[in-house]
Write a protein that holds these residues in place. Structure first.
Motif, PDB file in Angstrom:
ATOM      1  N   ILE A   4       0.839  -1.192   0.000  1.00 30.32           N
ATOM      2  CA  ILE A   4       0.000   0.000   0.000  1.00 30.32           C
ATOM      3  C   ILE A   4       0.873   1.241   0.000  1.00 30.32           C
ATOM      4  O   ILE A   4       2.022   1.215   0.442  1.00 30.32           O
ATOM      5  N   CYS A   5       0.324   2.336  -0.512  1.00 26.60           N
ATOM      6  CA  CYS A   5       1.042   3.605  -0.532  1.00 26.60           C
ATOM      7  C   CYS A   5       1.196   4.120   0.906  1.00 26.60           C
ATOM      8  O   CYS A   5       0.221   4.157   1.672  1.00 26.60           O
ATOM      9  N   ALA A   6       2.405   4.512   1.286  1.00 28.52           N
ATOM     10  CA  ALA A   6       2.657   4.987   2.645  1.00 28.52           C
ATOM     11  C   ALA A   6       1.936   6.287   2.941  1.00 28.52           C
ATOM     12  O   ALA A   6       1.634   6.584   4.090  1.00 28.52           O
ATOM     13  N   LEU A   7       1.613   7.063   1.906  1.00 27.93           N
ATOM     14  CA  LEU A   7       1.018   8.379   2.128  1.00 27.93           C
ATOM     15  C   LEU A   7      -0.504   8.352   2.116  1.00 27.93           C
ATOM     16  O   LEU A   7      -1.154   8.866   3.011  1.00 27.93           O
ATOM     17  N   CYS A   8      -1.098   7.719   1.099  1.00 27.56           N
ATOM     18  CA  CYS A   8      -2.563   7.744   0.983  1.00 27.56           C
ATOM     19  C   CYS A   8      -3.219   6.418   1.342  1.00 27.56           C
ATOM     20  O   CYS A   8      -4.436   6.340   1.473  1.00 27.56           O
ATOM     21  N   THR A  13       0.011  -0.456  -7.491  1.00 26.60           N
ATOM     22  CA  THR A  13      -0.167  -1.197  -8.734  1.00 26.60           C
ATOM     23  C   THR A  13       1.178  -1.355  -9.425  1.00 26.60           C
ATOM     24  O   THR A  13       2.175  -0.725  -9.050  1.00 26.60           O
ATOM     25  N   SER A  14       1.199  -2.192 -10.457  1.00 32.79           N
ATOM     26  CA  SER A  14       2.435  -2.376 -11.211  1.00 32.79           C
ATOM     27  C   SER A  14       2.855  -1.061 -11.866  1.00 32.79           C
ATOM     28  O   SER A  14       4.047  -0.773 -12.020  1.00 32.79           O
ATOM     29  N   GLY A  20      10.039   3.683 -10.075  1.00 36.61           N
ATOM     30  CA  GLY A  20      11.411   3.277  -9.816  1.00 36.61           C
ATOM     31  C   GLY A  20      12.132   4.003  -8.695  1.00 36.61           C
ATOM     32  O   GLY A  20      13.084   3.490  -8.140  1.00 36.61           O
ATOM     33  N   LYS A  21      11.708   5.212  -8.359  1.00 33.22           N
ATOM     34  CA  LYS A  21      12.401   5.990  -7.337  1.00 33.22           C
ATOM     35  C   LYS A  21      11.436   6.430  -6.241  1.00 33.22           C
ATOM     36  O   LYS A  21      11.593   7.494  -5.644  1.00 33.22           O
ATOM     37  N   ASN A  22      10.433   5.601  -5.984  1.00 35.24           N
ATOM     38  CA  ASN A  22       9.374   5.996  -5.057  1.00 35.24           C
ATOM     39  C   ASN A  22       9.466   5.314  -3.702  1.00 35.24           C
ATOM     40  O   ASN A  22       8.492   5.212  -2.980  1.00 35.24           O
ATOM     41  N   LYS A  23      10.658   4.830  -3.331  1.00 38.20           N
ATOM     42  CA  LYS A  23      10.837   4.157  -2.046  1.00 38.20           C
ATOM     43  C   LYS A  23      11.307   5.142  -0.983  1.00 38.20           C
ATOM     44  O   LYS A  23      12.143   6.007  -1.241  1.00 38.20           O
ATOM     45  N   GLY A  28       8.787   2.094   3.054  1.00 36.01           N
ATOM     46  CA  GLY A  28       7.505   2.239   2.386  1.00 36.01           C
ATOM     47  C   GLY A  28       7.664   2.768   0.966  1.00 36.01           C
ATOM     48  O   GLY A  28       8.752   3.199   0.554  1.00 36.01           O
ATOM     49  N   TYR A  29       6.569   2.731   0.220  1.00 33.46           N
ATOM     50  CA  TYR A  29       6.561   3.210  -1.159  1.00 33.46           C
ATOM     51  C   TYR A  29       5.432   4.217  -1.342  1.00 33.46           C
ATOM     52  O   TYR A  29       4.426   4.173  -0.626  1.00 33.46           O
ATOM     53  N   LEU A  30       5.601   5.127  -2.293  1.00 34.28           N
ATOM     54  CA  LEU A  30       4.544   6.056  -2.671  1.00 34.28           C
ATOM     55  C   LEU A  30       3.940   5.617  -4.001  1.00 34.28           C
ATOM     56  O   LEU A  30       4.654   5.148  -4.891  1.00 34.28           O
ATOM     57  N   CYS A  31       2.625   5.776  -4.134  1.00 37.35           N
ATOM     58  CA  CYS A  31       1.998   5.534  -5.437  1.00 37.35           C
ATOM     59  C   CYS A  31       2.432   6.650  -6.382  1.00 37.35           C
ATOM     60  O   CYS A  31       2.995   7.662  -5.963  1.00 37.35           O
ATOM     61  N   ALA A  32       2.180   6.466  -7.676  1.00 35.42           N
ATOM     62  CA  ALA A  32       2.621   7.448  -8.666  1.00 35.42           C
ATOM     63  C   ALA A  32       2.035   8.831  -8.386  1.00 35.42           C
ATOM     64  O   ALA A  32       2.720   9.846  -8.522  1.00 35.42           O
ATOM     65  N   GLU A  33       0.767   8.883  -7.977  1.00 38.89           N
ATOM     66  CA  GLU A  33       0.127  10.175  -7.709  1.00 38.89           C
ATOM     67  C   GLU A  33       0.775  10.898  -6.538  1.00 38.89           C
ATOM     68  O   GLU A  33       1.061  12.096  -6.613  1.00 38.89           O
ATOM     69  N   CYS A  34       1.035  10.167  -5.449  1.00 41.96           N
ATOM     70  CA  CYS A  34       1.654  10.785  -4.280  1.00 41.96           C
ATOM     71  C   CYS A  34       3.117  11.134  -4.548  1.00 41.96           C
ATOM     72  O   CYS A  34       3.636  12.121  -4.019  1.00 41.96           O
TER      73      CYS A  34
END
Length: 287
Positions: A4-8, A13-14, A20-23, A28-34
């Motif tokens: 799950i996205c750490a922010l929202c 999703t894939s 690639g740089k959202n860790k 945790g990871y961020l979704c593309a939008e966040c």
């Protein structure tokens, strides 16, 4: 990997992982939008997001929103005519309180944190929060205190929220015992005893200090509960001072730590100037 996205809190999703740089630094990871929202606030994050923690990213975004509301046109959030400013939500305010408390929460607590706006009343403020395990049910979640109650909450994996609530009127004392890697918080109530294993061993001291600093209000407690002791909370590590000439002395480090917590309560508006001065004087007597 977290799903799950750490922010929202939305499932990753894939497509999100193609960034690639959202860790984040805490795993945790961020979704593309966040992720796009974060780099809009600070372009440098596009290359070094992995050096920042969840709380730091949340703080950057909240600060940018506040700056945008106070200085239209000066923030990255107000730089485009196509961007509509979103006023901070109740959940944003709560997350800001968590950042102000310097709480050490991992991404595993995100699901519970994202439910706090549904649990807290509009006028409630967080004064302490920690990750823990309820030793009665063996459930893992968060425990937090506001100015009038203590709540344990677990967000179940398949939906729904489980919580245990203790109003301050029902609490007779709170104690803690520190071990090498964790501490156990013991909440004594009129209905029994509840115990929680706190992942960070210093968090138990925070809960006990908050209790001593905020709830030691003799006049209010005498009017509400004439038979209650002067302080609802008691720490096994820091005995309560009752103004006796035989006041037990404590190390300066412990006293200064408690003074810092009192200062934060005053800054948040939880303590008045008079209450802060009174509690500060009592702490200084124990030096």
């Amino acid at each position: 990997m977290n799903t799950i996205c750490a922010l929202c809190g939305t499932p990753l999703t894939s497509t999100d992982m193609l960034v690639g740089k959202n860790k984040l630094a805490d795993g945790g990871y961020l979704c593309a939008e966040c992720f796009n929202k974060a780099i809009t606030v600070n372009r440098d994050l596009i290359n070094n997001l992995d050096q920042f923690y969840f709380a730091e990213i949340t703080g950057m975004i909240l600060k940018s929103k506040i700056d945008a509301s106070q200085n239209p046109g000066s923030s990255a959030y107000a730089g485009s005519n196509n961007f509509e400013y979103d006023a901070p939500t109740r959940l944003d305010e709560i997350k800001d309180q968590i950042v102000a408390l310097n709480a050490r929460l991992s991404v595993l607590a995100n699901e519970e944190v994202n439910e706090l706006d549904k649990v807290l009343d509009g006028d409630e403020k967080l004064v302490a929060i920690a990750e823990c395990i309820d030793l009665h049910s063996n459930r893992e979640g968060i425990i937090f205190s506001t100015q009038r109650r203590v709540i344990f909450m677990d967000k179940k994996f398949l939906g729904g929220v489980i919580k245990r609530e203790f109003t301050h009127q029902d609490i007779t004392s709170i104690e803690q015992v520190e071990n090498l890697l964790y501490s156990v918080l013991k909440i004594n109530t009129r209905g029994g005893v509840a115990e929680f294993k706190l992942h960070n061993k210093s968090d138990g001291r925070v809960f006990c200090t908050i209790g001593k600093g905020y709830f030691n209000e003799p006049e209010k407690q005498m009017s509400q509960q004439p038979r209650q002791p002067q302080s609802l909370y008691q720490s096994t590590l820091t005995p309560s001072s009752q103004g006796s000439s035989n006041t037990p002395k404590e190390s300066p480090e412990v006293i200064f730590e408690q003074l810092e917590k009192l200062g934060k309560l005053k800054e948040m508006g939880i303590l008045s100037e008079e209450e802060f001065s009174s509690q500060k004087a009592k702490l200084l007597q124990r030096l």
